[in-house]
Design a protein around this motif. Sequence first.
Motif, PDB file in Angstrom:
ATOM      1  N   GLY A   1       0.822  -1.258   0.130  1.00  0.00           N
ATOM      2  CA  GLY A   1      -0.111   0.118  -0.031  1.00  0.00           C
ATOM      3  C   GLY A   1       1.023   1.199   0.242  1.00  0.00           C
TER       4      GLY A   1
ATOM      5  N   ARG B   1       0.277   3.711  -3.221  1.00  0.00           N
ATOM      6  CA  ARG B   1      -0.465   4.911  -3.099  1.00  0.00           C
ATOM      7  C   ARG B   1      -0.038   6.037  -3.711  1.00  0.00           C
TER       8      ARG B   1
ATOM      9  N   LEU C   1      -2.146   8.097  -6.475  1.00  0.00           N
ATOM     10  CA  LEU C   1      -2.497   9.371  -6.357  1.00  0.00           C
ATOM     11  C   LEU C   1      -1.931  10.418  -7.346  1.00  0.00           C
TER      12      LEU C   1
ATOM     13  N   LEU D   1      -5.682  -0.508   2.459  1.00  0.00           N
ATOM     14  CA  LEU D   1      -4.953   0.334   1.501  1.00  0.00           C
ATOM     15  C   LEU D   1      -5.365   1.832   1.546  1.00  0.00           C
ATOM     16  N   LEU D   2      -6.239   2.063   2.302  1.00  0.00           N
ATOM     17  CA  LEU D   2      -6.841   3.601   2.436  1.00  0.00           C
ATOM     18  C   LEU D   2      -5.620   4.394   2.988  1.00  0.00           C
ATOM     19  N   ASP D   3      -5.571   5.739   2.318  1.00  0.00           N
ATOM     20  CA  ASP D   3      -4.606   6.634   2.665  1.00  0.00           C
ATOM     21  C   ASP D   3      -5.490   7.437   3.663  1.00  0.00           C
TER      22      ASP D   3
ATOM     23  N   TRP E   1      -8.529   9.677  -1.800  1.00  0.00           N
ATOM     24  CA  TRP E   1      -8.050   8.208  -1.980  1.00  0.00           C
ATOM     25  C   TRP E   1      -9.003   7.377  -2.734  1.00  0.00           C
TER      26      TRP E   1
ATOM     27  N   LEU F   1      -9.166   5.553  -6.274  1.00  0.00           N
ATOM     28  CA  LEU F   1      -9.506   4.199  -6.455  1.00  0.00           C
ATOM     29  C   LEU F   1     -10.586   3.819  -7.653  1.00  0.00           C
TER      30      LEU F   1
END
Length: 326
Positions: free
Chosen positions: A7, A11, A15, A166-168, A175, A179
């Motif tokens: 992740g 990320r 992004l 995986l979340l930012d 985020w 996705l």
Amino acid sequence: MQASCGGMELRPALLAWYRRNARDLPWRGTRDPYAILVSEVLLQQTRVEQARGYYARFLAAFPDLNALAQASEEDVLRVWAGAGYYRRARNLHRLAQAVAKTGLPAAPAELEELPGIGPYTAAAVASIAFGKPVAAVDGNVRRVLARLFTVDVPSARWLQETAERLLDRAGPGVWNQALMELGSLVCTPKRPACATCPVARFCQGKGAAERYPLPRARRRTAVSATALVLKGAGGYVLERRDGRVLGGLWGFPLAEGKGAREHLLSRYGLASARPLGTVEHAFTHKKLTIRVYAAPWSGPDEDPNARPLSVLDGKILALAERGPGP
Ligand code: SF4
């Protein structure tokens, strides 16, 4: 499988791509939770390009929760007309009436208590409008995650846990949108663009992407129905519909199944009606084939432009106006 694609590295790649490629959508330029909610509810079942117009129209008519709460259900349905899945509009209306005084709550659990808000919409609104660190899993995210980790049949639990991993957390709204945007523009259901995908180097499914996830079985029952077009001096006979799908909208007299035509004729005291044509319309779970009959009418009628009609009834109206007329 663990989020071993990293992740941390995935990320910044996603992004950076999103900053360069995000579509300029009207709801992305606002921080107004109500406007974001309206966009999310529309996008539940309406494609982005069509949603743009309905979004602008809805916000012009009902610019805030108060305006929506005070409107009549019929006005709300009329403004929503054409977008389909009218239960969304009725729920938005009820939601506005419930929170007009307090404003929308920020917590996903409280959002989920409101009419028409499921886990996805609650997470999307909480993260995008309020910056809450919660992962929003829609169909796009489901597909991207299933491919990243080569999972045939991702369970709801696996999807949520993987998306949360995986979340930012520093920018959950951006985020989540990044996705979903990847799923809309690059990791598409058919012919995903793996060659230009910003996260290809972390993806276990590239090269065989279309194998994941397995298609969900979708069954639509075929149903025959009959509709009656009764044309009077000022319009047509229209009935106010009940029920979960089209409740609150107006439409031509319609009945399903055997004996539907006779049933409708007897309801209006008619001996006969002549065939006008056939209209087909698909709902989520059934496909209607509607035989349309017409007869002259001298009783009370309705102006179809003054009533909220469903898309299905719009098709019947188009047939009625195209035809030679009763
Ligand atoms: S590499 Fe292909 S399958 Fe993997 S995320 Fe990108 S587009 Fe989807």
